[in-house]
Scaffold this motif. Structure first.
Motif, mmCIF file in Angstrom:
data_model
loop_
_atom_site.group_PDB
_atom_site.id
_atom_site.type_symbol
_atom_site.label_atom_id
_atom_site.label_comp_id
_atom_site.label_asym_id
_atom_site.label_seq_id
_atom_site.Cartn_x
_atom_site.Cartn_y
_atom_site.Cartn_z
ATOM 1 N N LEU A 227 33.294 32.739 50.561
ATOM 2 C CA LEU A 227 32.505 33.938 50.292
ATOM 3 C C LEU A 227 33.151 35.111 51.003
ATOM 4 C CD1 LEU A 227 30.022 35.673 49.493
ATOM 5 C CD2 LEU A 227 28.876 34.783 51.545
ATOM 6 N N THR A 228 33.415 36.183 50.258
ATOM 7 C CA THR A 228 33.948 37.405 50.850
ATOM 8 C C THR A 228 33.132 38.587 50.348
ATOM 9 O OG1 THR A 228 35.567 37.681 49.056
ATOM 10 C CG2 THR A 228 36.285 36.489 51.037
ATOM 11 N N LEU A 229 33.116 39.655 51.137
ATOM 12 C CA LEU A 229 32.438 40.885 50.749
ATOM 13 C C LEU A 229 33.392 42.058 50.939
ATOM 14 C CD1 LEU A 229 30.048 39.054 52.436
ATOM 15 C CD2 LEU A 229 28.707 40.805 51.277
ATOM 16 N N ARG A 230 33.271 43.034 50.047
ATOM 17 C CA ARG A 230 34.106 44.228 50.167
ATOM 18 C C ARG A 230 33.375 45.421 49.558
ATOM 19 N NH1 ARG A 230 36.289 41.686 45.549
ATOM 20 N NH2 ARG A 230 36.671 43.117 43.778
ATOM 21 N N PRO A 231 33.711 46.634 49.989
ATOM 22 C CA PRO A 231 33.111 47.817 49.377
ATOM 23 C C PRO A 231 33.526 47.921 47.913
ATOM 24 C CG PRO A 231 34.170 48.355 51.473
ATOM 25 C CD PRO A 231 34.599 46.964 51.123
ATOM 26 N N ALA A 232 32.587 48.327 47.059
ATOM 27 C CA ALA A 232 32.893 48.512 45.646
ATOM 28 C C ALA A 232 33.409 49.933 45.415
ATOM 29 C CB ALA A 232 31.648 48.283 44.795
ATOM 30 N N PRO A 233 34.407 50.105 44.568
ATOM 31 C CA PRO A 233 34.874 51.452 44.248
ATOM 32 C C PRO A 233 33.727 52.307 43.700
ATOM 33 C CG PRO A 233 36.386 49.795 43.389
ATOM 34 C CD PRO A 233 35.163 49.068 43.861
ATOM 35 N N GLY A 234 33.547 53.482 44.253
ATOM 36 C CA GLY A 234 32.469 54.346 43.812
ATOM 37 C C GLY A 234 31.146 54.098 44.500
ATOM 38 N N GLY A 235 31.087 53.133 45.409
ATOM 39 C CA GLY A 235 29.853 52.852 46.138
ATOM 40 C C GLY A 235 29.286 51.490 45.829
ATOM 41 N N GLY A 236 28.539 50.953 46.760
ATOM 42 C CA GLY A 236 27.973 49.617 46.582
ATOM 43 C C GLY A 236 28.848 48.554 47.220
ATOM 44 N N THR A 237 28.502 47.303 46.906
ATOM 45 C CA THR A 237 29.166 46.157 47.515
ATOM 46 C C THR A 237 29.503 45.123 46.447
ATOM 47 O OG1 THR A 237 27.914 46.493 49.550
ATOM 48 C CG2 THR A 237 28.925 44.331 49.253
ATOM 49 N N ILE A 238 30.606 44.417 46.643
ATOM 50 C CA ILE A 238 30.969 43.279 45.796
ATOM 51 C C ILE A 238 31.006 42.024 46.660
ATOM 52 C CG2 ILE A 238 32.708 42.221 44.318
ATOM 53 C CD1 ILE A 238 33.637 45.027 43.565
ATOM 54 N N ALA A 239 30.144 41.072 46.349
ATOM 55 C CA ALA A 239 30.187 39.755 46.982
ATOM 56 C C ALA A 239 30.912 38.817 46.028
ATOM 57 C CB ALA A 239 28.776 39.245 47.257
ATOM 58 N N ARG A 240 31.918 38.134 46.519
ATOM 59 C CA ARG A 240 32.762 37.278 45.670
ATOM 60 C C ARG A 240 32.719 35.849 46.200
ATOM 61 N NH1 ARG A 240 37.840 37.942 42.588
ATOM 62 N NH2 ARG A 240 39.190 36.126 42.911
ATOM 63 N N VAL A 241 32.378 34.924 45.328
ATOM 64 C CA VAL A 241 32.338 33.502 45.687
ATOM 65 C C VAL A 241 33.357 32.757 44.843
ATOM 66 C CG1 VAL A 241 30.940 31.402 45.742
ATOM 67 C CG2 VAL A 241 29.887 33.604 46.261
ATOM 68 N N THR A 242 34.197 31.970 45.479
ATOM 69 C CA THR A 242 35.098 31.075 44.765
ATOM 70 C C THR A 242 34.691 29.635 45.065
ATOM 71 O OG1 THR A 242 36.707 31.004 46.573
ATOM 72 C CG2 THR A 242 36.994 32.714 44.896
ATOM 73 N N LEU A 243 34.662 28.822 44.018
ATOM 74 C CA LEU A 243 34.327 27.396 44.139
ATOM 75 C C LEU A 243 35.325 26.595 43.319
ATOM 76 C CD1 LEU A 243 30.464 27.585 43.609
ATOM 77 C CD2 LEU A 243 31.611 27.118 45.774
ATOM 78 N N PRO A 244 35.789 25.449 43.810
ATOM 79 C CA PRO A 244 36.732 24.650 43.038
ATOM 80 C C PRO A 244 36.116 24.192 41.729
ATOM 81 C CG PRO A 244 36.647 23.916 45.323
ATOM 82 C CD PRO A 244 35.519 24.868 45.136
ATOM 83 N N LEU A 245 36.893 24.316 40.652
ATOM 84 C CA LEU A 245 36.436 23.842 39.356
ATOM 85 C C LEU A 245 36.340 22.323 39.351
ATOM 86 C CD1 LEU A 245 38.531 26.112 36.958
ATOM 87 C CD2 LEU A 245 36.039 26.148 37.229
ATOM 88 N N LEU A 246 35.460 21.807 38.507
ATOM 89 C CA LEU A 246 35.306 20.361 38.369
ATOM 90 C C LEU A 246 36.595 19.801 37.769
ATOM 91 C CD1 LEU A 246 33.254 18.047 38.695
ATOM 92 C CD2 LEU A 246 32.619 18.433 36.308
ATOM 93 N N SER A 247 37.207 18.855 38.462
ATOM 94 C CA SER A 247 38.496 18.310 37.996
ATOM 95 C C SER A 247 38.257 17.158 37.040
ATOM 96 C CB SER A 247 39.316 17.839 39.196
ATOM 97 O OG SER A 247 38.601 16.898 39.974
#
Length: 247
Positions: A227-247
């Motif tokens: 899980l990472t968070l970063r400022p969104a361009p133009g204002g706001g926040t982007i929370a990004r979650v990466t999860l391994p795909l089902l193999s």
């Protein structure tokens, strides 16, 4: 020799006492955190019940019931998350895992949030079916907490987009973008730390605990993700979650 043995015994006893103090301190902190996290949704739920007892009808009654259900969900996630943090070194990932379809999960959570927060506009963008392996209850709590966090820090009239992205051959990627108060660069670096709350967040929502993002990050890590968070361009926040795909 007797004096040496006595000194070693005293040192061992002092070490044992210090460890016991640390355990007691952690337990007190855990109970304090539990009380703090649950106080706000309990107060909201009590107010909802009082309104229902007064006999609200029609659309207003449906809104109150939706808010009560939302508060119950918040408390349930808080309890699960606190237990997860308390058992940090005991949880074995994989023991209750199933195949989880992320698209329907995200669409349901967005629909529920739209009902609970009518002053905001939430949209789910699911391009294609994406499956991951995981504990369905924990993954539900992960994304519900992130959506709720976005709602809390987005003023009325704002928008929240929940996007399930494809294209990465190894990972499912979910981004939750809001038009809220945003994050400073320093806040983004520390937001997932336990108890951390930026100045803007404290002003807008004084009752927060600073544990929601820490719990979400813990669940992501348990599932081999991030899980990472970063400022969104133009204002706001982007929370990004990466999860391994089902193999």
């Amino acid at each position: 020799e007797g004096s040496l043995e006595a000194r070693e015994l005293r040192e061992a006893f002092a070490t044992l006492v210090e460890k016991e103090r640390e355990v007691i301190t952690r337990e007190r902190a855990f109970f304090a955190d539990s009380s703090h996290v649950l106080r706000t949704p309990l107060a909201v739920l009590q107010g909802d019940i009082e309104q229902l007892e007064q006999g609200v009808y029609g659309k207003e009654r449906l809104e109150v019931v939706a808010q009560a259900r939302h508060s119950l969900g918040t408390m349930s996630r808080a309890v699960n998350g606190l237990l997860l943090l308390a058992r940090e070194h005991e949880v074995a990932p994989g023991s209750t895992w199933e195949v989880v379809e992320l698209g329907p999960l995200l669409e349901r959570l967005v629909a529920e949030a739209n009902v609970a927060t009518p002053a905001l506009t939430l949209t789910a963008r699911v391009a294609a079916p994406v499956d991951v392996a995981g504990d369905p209850h924990q993954l539900n709590d992960l994304f519900a907490s992130l959506i709720e966090n976005a709602c809390q820090y987005t003023p009325p009239g704002g928008a929240i987009d929940v996007t399930l992205k494809t294209g990465d051959p190894e990972n499912a990627i979910v981004e939750i973008r809001d038009t809220g108060i945003g994050l400073s660069t320093d806040d983004a670096a520390h937001a997932i730390e336990r108890f951390y709350r930026g100045a803007a967040a404290r002003r807008m929502f004084p009752g927060g605990s600073g544990l929601g993002l820490a719990i979400a990050e813990r669940i992501a890590r348990l599932h081999g993700g991030e899980l990472t968070l970063r400022p969104a361009p133009g204002g706001g926040t982007i929370a990004r979650v990466t999860l391994p795909l089902l193999s």
